[in-house]
Write a protein that holds these residues in place. Structure first.
Motif, short mmCIF file in Angstrom:
data_model
loop_
_atom_site.label_atom_id
_atom_site.label_comp_id
_atom_site.label_asym_id
_atom_site.label_seq_id
_atom_site.Cartn_x
_atom_site.Cartn_y
_atom_site.Cartn_z
N PRO A 21 45.28 -56.25 12.87
CA PRO A 21 46.01 -57.31 12.65
C PRO A 21 46.86 -58.02 13.85
CG PRO A 21 47.18 -55.52 11.45
CD PRO A 21 46.00 -54.96 11.90
N SER A 22 47.27 -56.92 14.77
CA SER A 22 47.86 -57.60 15.98
C SER A 22 46.81 -58.08 16.96
CB SER A 22 48.87 -56.55 16.47
OG SER A 22 48.05 -55.56 16.77
N ALA A 23 45.35 -58.00 16.70
CA ALA A 23 44.39 -58.28 17.62
C ALA A 23 44.18 -59.52 17.64
CB ALA A 23 43.24 -57.61 17.67
N GLY A 24 44.34 -60.26 16.26
CA GLY A 24 44.05 -61.72 16.13
C GLY A 24 44.25 -61.99 14.74
N GLY A 25 43.93 -63.32 14.42
CA GLY A 25 43.76 -63.75 13.27
C GLY A 25 45.02 -64.65 13.12
N PRO A 26 45.20 -65.29 11.67
CA PRO A 26 46.16 -66.39 11.60
C PRO A 26 47.64 -65.99 12.24
CG PRO A 26 44.88 -65.89 9.73
CD PRO A 26 44.46 -64.99 10.80
N GLY A 27 48.17 -66.87 13.09
CA GLY A 27 49.61 -66.67 13.36
C GLY A 27 49.57 -65.45 14.47
N SER A 47 29.56 -49.03 26.84
CA SER A 47 30.58 -50.08 27.02
C SER A 47 30.17 -51.17 26.27
CB SER A 47 30.86 -50.25 28.49
OG SER A 47 31.45 -49.22 29.23
N GLU A 48 29.15 -51.62 26.18
CA GLU A 48 28.79 -52.93 25.31
C GLU A 48 28.99 -52.74 24.04
OE1 GLU A 48 24.74 -54.47 28.01
OE2 GLU A 48 24.37 -53.15 26.19
N ARG A 49 28.86 -51.24 23.51
CA ARG A 49 29.07 -51.01 22.14
C ARG A 49 30.84 -51.05 21.93
NH1 ARG A 49 24.54 -52.11 19.30
NH2 ARG A 49 22.71 -51.09 20.53
N LEU A 50 31.40 -50.68 22.89
CA LEU A 50 33.00 -50.65 22.83
C LEU A 50 33.26 -52.17 22.81
CD1 LEU A 50 33.89 -47.74 25.30
CD2 LEU A 50 34.23 -47.78 22.78
N SER A 51 32.78 -52.73 23.52
CA SER A 51 33.09 -54.37 23.47
C SER A 51 32.52 -55.04 22.17
CB SER A 51 32.33 -55.17 24.67
OG SER A 51 32.70 -54.76 26.05
N GLY A 52 31.62 -54.77 21.67
CA GLY A 52 31.24 -55.04 20.17
C GLY A 52 32.29 -54.78 19.07
N GLY A 58 39.00 -58.15 16.45
CA GLY A 58 39.67 -59.50 16.82
C GLY A 58 40.03 -59.47 18.15
N TYR A 59 39.60 -58.47 19.08
CA TYR A 59 40.03 -58.82 20.46
C TYR A 59 39.11 -59.80 21.19
CZ TYR A 59 42.81 -54.41 20.35
OH TYR A 59 43.81 -53.44 19.88
N ARG A 60 39.78 -60.17 22.32
CA ARG A 60 38.97 -61.18 22.95
C ARG A 60 38.72 -60.75 24.46
NH1 ARG A 60 41.25 -65.22 26.21
NH2 ARG A 60 42.98 -64.92 25.19
N ARG A 61 37.47 -60.88 25.05
CA ARG A 61 37.22 -60.51 26.24
C ARG A 61 38.21 -61.10 27.43
NH1 ARG A 61 32.85 -57.84 29.02
NH2 ARG A 61 32.36 -58.36 31.24
N ASP A 71 45.54 -57.23 27.85
CA ASP A 71 46.31 -56.35 26.70
C ASP A 71 46.07 -55.11 26.51
OD1 ASP A 71 48.21 -58.70 26.37
OD2 ASP A 71 46.51 -59.71 24.98
N LEU A 72 44.60 -54.88 26.85
CA LEU A 72 44.00 -53.49 26.52
C LEU A 72 43.35 -53.32 27.72
CD1 LEU A 72 43.27 -50.98 25.21
CD2 LEU A 72 41.42 -52.55 23.87
N VAL A 73 42.92 -52.10 28.35
CA VAL A 73 42.13 -51.71 29.55
C VAL A 73 41.66 -50.38 28.82
CG1 VAL A 73 41.94 -51.09 31.88
CG2 VAL A 73 43.65 -52.73 31.17
N VAL A 74 40.25 -50.21 28.63
CA VAL A 74 39.62 -49.26 28.51
C VAL A 74 38.73 -48.58 29.64
CG1 VAL A 74 37.84 -48.24 26.94
CG2 VAL A 74 39.27 -50.20 26.35
#
Length: 510
Positions: A21-27, A47-52, A58-61, A71-74
């Motif tokens: 819920p904190s990764a995206g969505g309304p609000g 890594s392609e799978r992790l991106s997917g 709800g994350y954005r590249r 906001d996140l580094v893997v």
């Protein structure tokens, strides 16, 4: 390695990529992510799978993949070489003050080094939020949410594969070229390699599942696939068909719209005539073979626990070239393995002269804790390893250049890459790989009405050869547009500098 381990306060385990819920969505503004990948093609595919998974949650590249603004580094890590540890912990140290200054930022460490070090990652870098292993990629979104909710770092390392990577969503780096995993894990016991203990025993996918994935990719516009496995030509062992890999190559040849098929990496022990025949007789299988030799010395190969000897290896090379005279053969070589004598090294040089590899990935041996070779006597002094390494590089550079010079005056069919050469804009060129895997820079003849895009196939005559690339400056003779969705053109860029003059094609390395 112990059974599944976890240091999180909750014992609940989930492999569901549930929405955060904190990764995206309304609000909520979508949280951004960056993935730093080290190591082999298997890690790139993971890594392609992790991106997917992250984008499904709800994350954005992030536009900047360095990680300093995400906001996140893997970190998807490798553990094959000693400097992998140094690189990871050095990069984590650089991000520590960035994370301290940005409340809410998270750092996750996965891959082979995470599988090896497990909770020790947090001891060395306590600002890391999540540590996950090679067997539980799908857990990442849940672990991130749990770490944020609990305010405590999460470690989840499994011993067995929870999800085959190809079952997970993917965000591919290329729309026209794709990795397809056919197996994970390895049943070999090479004394220098830590992969079997980190990736587990070989697990093969069923051929129907592999082909269904390839057909779906082709329907999306993919024209080139690379079959992946720690040892692709042992494919089929887990379901009792020793000829499965050759059959899979032939089946790929029947998929309409699939132009190029590659694979990596085979093991000489399992390389059989049926695979050679399938390569030679299947039109879309590329005339390219990467087959690790590791050493040309029988004594060193025995110490490495490689189940072949120099004569067997070179015989395979001869049979491949008899079936495919123009095949480009590449290899891996380790210099300075424990106990390697000058005579052993000379045998490696002789094998390189006889094999005449198009190129070689060469490595200076470094001990990996947990491998038998790390505790072997007669570790070779660093200065000796470096001197031998330099001699090998000099020999292979000369062979590669000589091999490429033979191609001057021939036509190369080049799949245009999304990542051009550094000098392409200045020299009015596009870049890509020929069918045999060689890098080719192709002159476009300057800006004009023809637009080339990644995924296009162009044919041009080679005019110049260097050890690691070819140049075709006579212009494009044939151009086939990619049938997939349009990508940004790669030739209509600022081209203010004149093309550099060509060096003499007869020049040799100093």
């Amino acid at each position: 390695m112990n059974a599944a381990q976890s240091t999180e306060t909750s014992t609940e385990t989930s492999t569901e990529a549930s929405a955060d819920p904190s990764a995206g969505g309304p609000g909520h503004a979508a949280r951004t992510y960056a993935i730093r990948t080290y190591g082999c093609q298997m890690n790139v595919h993971d890594s392609e799978r992790l991106s997917g998974l992250l984008e499904q949650a709800g994350y954005r590249r992030a536009a900047d993949q360095s990680g300093r603004e995400a906001d996140l580094v893997v970190f998807n890590t490798c553990a094959v070489r000693e400097n992998a540890d140094n690189r990871l912990y050095g990069n984590l140290s650089q991000l520590a003050p960035v994370k301290s200054a940005r409340p809410g930022m998270q750092i996750a460490v996965g891959g082979c080094l995470a599988q090896k070090d497990q909770a020790a990652v947090l001891q060395k870098a306590p600002w890391v939020d999540v540590v996950f292993g090679t067997h539980n990629l799908a857990s990442l979104p849940v672990l991130l949410e749990r770490a944020r909710h609990n305010g405590q770092a999460q470690v989840e390392i499994l011993d067995a594969l929870a999800n085959f990577p190809s079952d997970l969503p993917s965000r591919r780096d290329s729309a026209f070229s794709a990795w397809v995993s056919i197996a994970v894990g390895c049943d070999n016991s090479c004394t220098f390699c830590i992969v079997p203990s980190l990736r587990g025993k070989e697990t093969d996918r069923r051929p129907g599942d592999v082909l269904a994935e390839i057909e779906a990719l082709v329907a999306e516009g993919v024209t080139e696939i690379t079959l992946l496995g720690q040892n692709v030509n042992s494919y089929g062992r887990s379901f009792g068909d020793p000829l499965a890999f050759g059959k899979l190559l032939r089946a790929c040849g029947r998929i309409e719209g699939l132009d190029r098929v590659r694979f990596t990496s085979p093991h000489p022990r399992d390389f059989t005539d049926d695979v050679i025949a399938a390569m030679a007789e299947t039109a879309n299988v590329c005339p390219q073979l990467h087959m690790p030799m590791q050493s040309g010395s029988d004594a060193v190969l025995r110490s490495m626990r490689r189940s072949y000897r120099q004569a067997r290896y070179l015989d395979i090379i001869d049979r491949v070239r008899a079936a495919m005279p123009h095949a480009a053969i590449t290899t891996d070589i380790i210099v300075g393995f424990p106990g390697e004598t000058e005579e052993d090294f000379e045998q490696t040089l002789e094998a390189v002269r006889r094999a005449r590899f198009a190129s070689a990935f060469t490595f200076q041996y470094s001990p990996r804790p947990g491998t038998p070779a790390a505790t072997m006597p007669d570790q070779v002094p660093k200065a000796v390893v470096q001197q031998r390494y330099d001699r090998l590089i000099e020999l292979q550079e000369q062979i590669s250049w000589d091999d490429n010079l033979r191609l001057v005056g021939t036509d190369a069919e080049v799949l245009v890459s999304a990542f051009g050469g550094k000098k392409d804009a200045a020299n009015q060129r596009i870049s890509g790989r020929a069918r045999d895997g060689r890098l080719v820079h192709v002159s476009t003849g300057g800006p004009g009405p023809v637009r080339y895009q990644p995924g296009d196939v162009v044919t041009a005559r080679v005019s110049y050869a260097a050890p690691h690339h070819l140049v075709a400056d006579g212009g494009v003779s044939r151009h086939r547009r990619w049938r997939g969705p349009a990508e940004p053109a790669v030739t209509e860029r600022a081209m203010t500098k004149p093309a550099a003059p060509l060096l003499s094609i007869g020049r040799r390395p100093a």
